[in-house]
Structure formats: C-alpha cells, structure tokens
Design a protein around this motif. Structure first.
Motif: not given
Length: 101
Positions: A32-52
């Motif tokens: 569960i933690l690995v799956a949630l970590g993957g979701i966090f990294v994916d969301a962080y990646d796209f959010t950072s790109l959207g902000i930048g």
C-alpha cells in the motif's frame, strides 16, 4: 503451495466482505505504501510541471504548441525510462561500469 480459489465478485457487498475477512498484514502495508508513493511522485511531477509552465514559456519564448510539445516529452521520457528499467531488472541488458569516466 496450494492454489488460491478465485473470488467471484457479483456486488459491492462481495468486495466489502472480502476486505473485512482478510486482515491487513505487514506485507500488505508495504504494498500500500509503495502504491501511494507512486501516486505521490506522479502527482508531484505533473504539479511541478504545471506550476513551472509559465516560467518555461517566458524563458524559452514558447508558443502554446511548443509548450505542449515540451510537456508531452515528459510522458515519452517516462515510457523510455520504464522500458529501460524493465529490461535492466529482467537481465536483458547489463548496466555499464564506470559510466562517468
């Protein structure tokens, strides 16, 4: 090793009953933690790109099509990295020694 019987799902209640009758183990928590970590990294990646995106557009004088192309490259890059890592993990390719020399 005994083969597991398939679970037949016919309603929402079947899923609820399955979850309630199978307690979460430490191995399940790790998954569960690995799956949630993957979701966090994916969301962080796209959010950072959207902000930048505005800063990238200004810095490189990009048109809307150019900005779209730049952001799409990220998805293609992820596909290539995934493919490389899969082949590396399955032993189909070997990592090079002394990459930085």
């Amino acid at each position: 090793m005994a083969s597991a019987q398939p679970h037949v799902i016919q309603s929402r209640q079947d899923i609820i009953n399955f979850v309630n009758s199978n307690p979460v183990t430490s191995k399940s928590w790790k998954i569960i933690l690995v799956a949630l970590g993957g979701i966090f990294v994916d969301a962080y990646d796209f959010t950072s790109l959207g902000i930048g995106a505005d800063q990238l557009k200004e810095q490189f004088n990009l048109s809307p099509a150019g900005l779209g192309s730049l952001t799409a490259i990220m998805a293609f890059g992820a596909c290539f990295v995934r493919s490389y890592c899969r082949r590396l993990l399955h032993g189909q390719i070997r990592p090079q020694q002394n990459v930085f020399n």
